[in-house]
Design an enzyme around this catalytic site. Structure first.
Site, PDB file in Angstrom:
ATOM      1  N   ARG A  52       0.821  -1.229   0.000  1.00 20.53           N
ATOM      2  CA  ARG A  52       0.000   0.000   0.000  1.00 20.53           C
ATOM      3  C   ARG A  52       0.845   1.265   0.000  1.00 20.53           C
ATOM      4  NH1 ARG A  52      -5.711  -1.126   1.313  1.00 20.53           N
ATOM      5  NH2 ARG A  52      -5.872  -3.199   0.441  1.00 20.53           N
ATOM      6  N   ARG A  62      -4.089   6.227   0.157  1.00 24.05           N
ATOM      7  CA  ARG A  62      -4.785   7.377   0.730  1.00 24.05           C
ATOM      8  C   ARG A  62      -3.937   8.287   1.606  1.00 24.05           C
ATOM      9  NH1 ARG A  62      -9.680   3.868   2.880  1.00 24.05           N
ATOM     10  NH2 ARG A  62      -7.909   2.469   3.083  1.00 24.05           N
ATOM     11  N   ARG A  85      -7.658  10.428  -7.296  1.00 21.90           N
ATOM     12  CA  ARG A  85      -8.850   9.649  -6.972  1.00 21.90           C
ATOM     13  C   ARG A  85     -10.107  10.518  -7.098  1.00 21.90           C
ATOM     14  NH1 ARG A  85     -12.292   7.931  -2.972  1.00 21.90           N
ATOM     15  NH2 ARG A  85     -12.292   5.731  -2.425  1.00 21.90           N
ATOM     16  N   ASP A 144      -6.477  -3.998  -7.576  1.00 26.83           N
ATOM     17  CA  ASP A 144      -6.972  -4.575  -6.326  1.00 26.83           C
ATOM     18  C   ASP A 144      -7.185  -6.072  -6.490  1.00 26.83           C
ATOM     19  OD1 ASP A 144      -7.887  -3.576  -3.551  1.00 26.83           O
ATOM     20  OD2 ASP A 144      -9.324  -5.113  -4.125  1.00 26.83           O
ATOM     21  N   TYR A 182     -13.786 -12.883   0.631  1.00 27.22           N
ATOM     22  CA  TYR A 182     -14.581 -11.724   0.178  1.00 27.22           C
ATOM     23  C   TYR A 182     -15.784 -12.174  -0.657  1.00 27.22           C
ATOM     24  CZ  TYR A 182     -10.945  -8.649   1.910  1.00 27.22           C
ATOM     25  OH  TYR A 182     -10.080  -7.988   2.737  1.00 27.22           O
TER      26      TYR A 182
HETATM   27  O1  1CP Z   1       0.423   0.332  -3.286  1.00 26.80           O
HETATM   28  C1  1CP Z   1      -0.367  -0.625  -3.296  1.00 26.80           C
HETATM   29  O2  1CP Z   1      -0.185  -1.630  -2.605  1.00 26.80           O
HETATM   30  C2  1CP Z   1      -1.566  -0.454  -4.180  1.00 26.80           C
HETATM   31  C3  1CP Z   1      -2.176  -1.631  -4.814  1.00 26.80           C
HETATM   32  C4  1CP Z   1      -3.110  -2.451  -3.931  1.00 26.80           C
HETATM   33  C5  1CP Z   1      -2.904  -3.754  -3.458  1.00 26.80           C
HETATM   34  C6  1CP Z   1      -1.654  -4.594  -3.620  1.00 26.80           C
HETATM   35  C7  1CP Z   1      -4.410  -2.072  -3.478  1.00 26.80           C
HETATM   36  C8  1CP Z   1      -5.046  -0.767  -3.720  1.00 26.80           C
HETATM   37  N1  1CP Z   1      -4.993  -3.134  -2.845  1.00 26.80           N
HETATM   38  C9  1CP Z   1      -4.104  -4.171  -2.803  1.00 26.80           C
HETATM   39  C10 1CP Z   1      -4.313  -5.514  -2.250  1.00 26.80           C
HETATM   40  C11 1CP Z   1      -5.499  -5.793  -1.410  1.00 26.80           C
HETATM   41  N2  1CP Z   1      -6.783  -5.311  -1.538  1.00 26.80           N
HETATM   42  C12 1CP Z   1      -5.501  -6.733  -0.354  1.00 26.80           C
HETATM   43  C13 1CP Z   1      -4.308  -7.583   0.036  1.00 26.80           C
HETATM   44  C14 1CP Z   1      -3.325  -6.862   0.882  1.00 26.80           C
HETATM   45  C15 1CP Z   1      -3.855  -6.402   2.214  1.00 26.80           C
HETATM   46  O3  1CP Z   1      -4.108  -7.249   3.090  1.00 26.80           O
HETATM   47  O4  1CP Z   1      -4.003  -5.180   2.370  1.00 26.80           O
HETATM   48  C16 1CP Z   1      -6.794  -6.772   0.191  1.00 26.80           C
HETATM   49  C17 1CP Z   1      -7.263  -7.620   1.340  1.00 26.80           C
HETATM   50  C18 1CP Z   1      -7.608  -5.874  -0.567  1.00 26.80           C
HETATM   51  C19 1CP Z   1      -9.073  -5.648  -0.400  1.00 26.80           C
HETATM   52  C20 1CP Z   1      -9.433  -4.230  -0.250  1.00 26.80           C
HETATM   53  N3  1CP Z   1      -9.226  -3.279  -1.207  1.00 26.80           N
HETATM   54  C21 1CP Z   1     -10.004  -3.579   0.859  1.00 26.80           C
HETATM   55  C22 1CP Z   1     -10.504  -4.262   2.113  1.00 26.80           C
HETATM   56  C23 1CP Z   1      -9.474  -4.458   3.145  1.00 26.80           C
HETATM   57  C24 1CP Z   1     -10.090  -5.234   4.312  1.00 26.80           C
HETATM   58  O5  1CP Z   1      -9.715  -4.909   5.442  1.00 26.80           O
HETATM   59  O6  1CP Z   1     -10.920  -6.128   4.101  1.00 26.80           O
HETATM   60  C25 1CP Z   1     -10.104  -2.210   0.565  1.00 26.80           C
HETATM   61  C26 1CP Z   1     -10.620  -1.108   1.435  1.00 26.80           C
HETATM   62  C27 1CP Z   1      -9.616  -2.044  -0.753  1.00 26.80           C
HETATM   63  C28 1CP Z   1      -9.556  -0.798  -1.529  1.00 26.80           C
HETATM   64  C29 1CP Z   1      -8.203  -0.343  -1.919  1.00 26.80           C
HETATM   65  N4  1CP Z   1      -7.344  -1.082  -2.693  1.00 26.80           N
HETATM   66  C30 1CP Z   1      -6.183  -0.376  -2.885  1.00 26.80           C
HETATM   67  C31 1CP Z   1      -6.330   0.890  -2.211  1.00 26.80           C
HETATM   68  C32 1CP Z   1      -5.312   1.987  -2.188  1.00 26.80           C
HETATM   69  C33 1CP Z   1      -7.591   0.891  -1.598  1.00 26.80           C
HETATM   70  C34 1CP Z   1      -8.215   2.039  -0.855  1.00 26.80           C
HETATM   71  C35 1CP Z   1      -9.075   2.691  -1.880  1.00 26.80           C
HETATM   72  C36 1CP Z   1      -9.484   4.083  -1.632  1.00 26.80           C
HETATM   73  O7  1CP Z   1     -10.513   4.268  -0.961  1.00 26.80           O
HETATM   74  O8  1CP Z   1      -8.839   5.001  -2.188  1.00 26.80           O
END
Ligand code: 1CP
Length: 353
Positions: A27, A31, A40, A77, A154
């Site tokens: 990440r 944000r 965004r 994602d 999920y």
């Molecule tokens: O820099 C980076 O890592 C960006 C790319 C990236 C990656 C590798 C994003 C962007 N998401 C992920 C992987 C991801 N997504 C995982 C595996 C890693 C981890 O455990 O964090 C998981 C579980 C998700 C699912 C997900 N995507 C959630 C839910 C998390 C949970 O607690 O259940 C959420 C909120 C997202 C949205 C998301 N994906 C990525 C970002 C930057 C965001 C936030 C989006 C926003 O509101 O701007």
């Protein structure tokens, strides 16, 4: 064949002796960065941004420009392949992902479409193409997918869940159907990773965020065989980093999967991991992301402490035990990256320059 000598991340994945560990953070785009928030907002939301190759490439590059990490992870994602398999997906502010038609009946599972990444996830290939052209040569391009168990969590729960009661109910009541669903996801993930590698990813990360909630027997019975099936699609094509959050109790099993690297969280001792298994696999980690909520001085001290503890052993990729939190100050991230990049390993031991 040798890589450009400065591609530290690929060298660390081969456990070569290098002047300092490479660093990238889960990440690292997101944000906590004002420039991310701007893109965004202009795009009108997370999905619109992630599915537009120019914008996805732009936010991937933002942390590289600002901090100069050694790895750039594709902005996308883990849930997008579910959408591509026919599951409606949206991200609600303050809630997170919402899958409106969770896999709670055999009919819904049967309706999943096989994944054809070049057709339904073509924007990922395009984003990687842009990044392969634009990244500095020293920076390794990382692709990624969610591991089958985490995707199933999920898909069955319909979003983020605390207790995973629906998922665990399914697993307990119909283990054969549950394993069959994991196999379906394993083939989708395997193909998607192979597609990302063909499109320019030089290494790939498998995120198994929820498999660590399983006891060892269930990990061995359900999550691990599905991960193994993913690996059978990708082995030999590019190095693989396998991350199981909360996976300390199954670490030996994870190492036994034979991926080039295992990413560990802050609950385990990284020096112990390297001492025990460092001759067979590289390790990535493992500062607690909460460390980044301290002052830049605190962050530099915690980073230096981990570097000292590792003592310059080859096969260390510096990172966090989970993702950067959105409350993190960019100055804290800068302090971490700078401390790793100023560090020098001296003949097998470590010293600060
Ligand atoms: O820099 C980076 O890592 C960006 C790319 C990236 C990656 C590798 C994003 C962007 N998401 C992920 C992987 C991801 N997504 C995982 C595996 C890693 C981890 O455990 O964090 C998981 C579980 C998700 C699912 C997900 N995507 C959630 C839910 C998390 C949970 O607690 O259940 C959420 C909120 C997202 C949205 C998301 N994906 C990525 C970002 C930057 C965001 C936030 C989006 C926003 O509101 O701007």
């Amino acid at each position: 064949m040798t890589d450009a000598p400065q591609r530290l991340l690929l060298a660390a994945l081969r456990r070569e002796r290098i002047p300092r560990p490479p660093v990238w953070l889960m990440r690292q785009a997101g944000r906590y960065l004002p420039e991310y928030q701007k893109v965004r907002k202009a795009a009108g939301g997370f999905l619109a941004m992630a599915q537009n190759p120019e914008l996805a490439a732009e936010v991937t590059l933002q942390p590289i420009r600002r901090f100069g990490m050694d790895g750039a992870i594709l902005f996308s994602d883990i849930l997008l392949p579910l959408q591509a398999m026919g599951m409606p997906l949206r991200f609600d502010d303050g809630v997170g992902p919402v899958l409106e038609e969770p896999l709670t009946s055999p009919e819904r599972i049967a309706a999943l479409r096989p994944l054809e990444p070049s057709e339904s996830l073509g924007y990922v290939g395009e984003t990687l193409g842009i990044l392969a052209r634009e990244l500095p040569e020293s920076c390794t391009l990382l692709g990624f997918c969610g591991a089958p168990f985490t995707l199933a969590s999920y898909a069955v729960e319909g979003g983020t869940s605390k207790g995973h009661a629906t998922l665990r109910g399914f697993m307990g009541q119909d283990p054969r159907a549950f394993s069959a669903l994991l196999d379906t996801f394993a083939d989708a993930v395997g193909r998607h990773l192979a597609y990302q590698i063909e499109s320019g990813a030089q290494a790939v990360v498998l995120f198994d965020t929820w498999a660590g909630t399983l006891g060892r027997n269930d990990y061995l019975r359900f999550a691990m065989p599905a991960t193994e099936r993913v690996l059978s699609h990708v082995r030999g094509k590019a190095p693989i980093i396998n991350f199981v959050l909360n996976g300390g109790h199954v670490l030996e099993d994870i190492v036994g999967l034979g991926t080039e690297a295992v990413a560990v969280d802050w609950r385990v001792s990284l020096p112990d991991c390297l001492a025990r298994w460092g001759d067979t696999t590289a390790f990535q980690g493992n500062l607690d992301p909460a460390c980044l909520l301290g002052t830049p001085e605190d962050v530099a001290a915690r980073t230096a402490e981990l570097l000292r503890a590792v003592g310059g052993r080859p096969g260390h990729i510096f990172g966090l035990g989970h993702g950067v939190m959105k409350q993190t100050s960019p100055d804290a991230v800068a302090a971490l990256v700078r401390t790793v990049q100023e560090h020098r390993v001296v003949s097998g031991s470590a010293a600060r320059v």
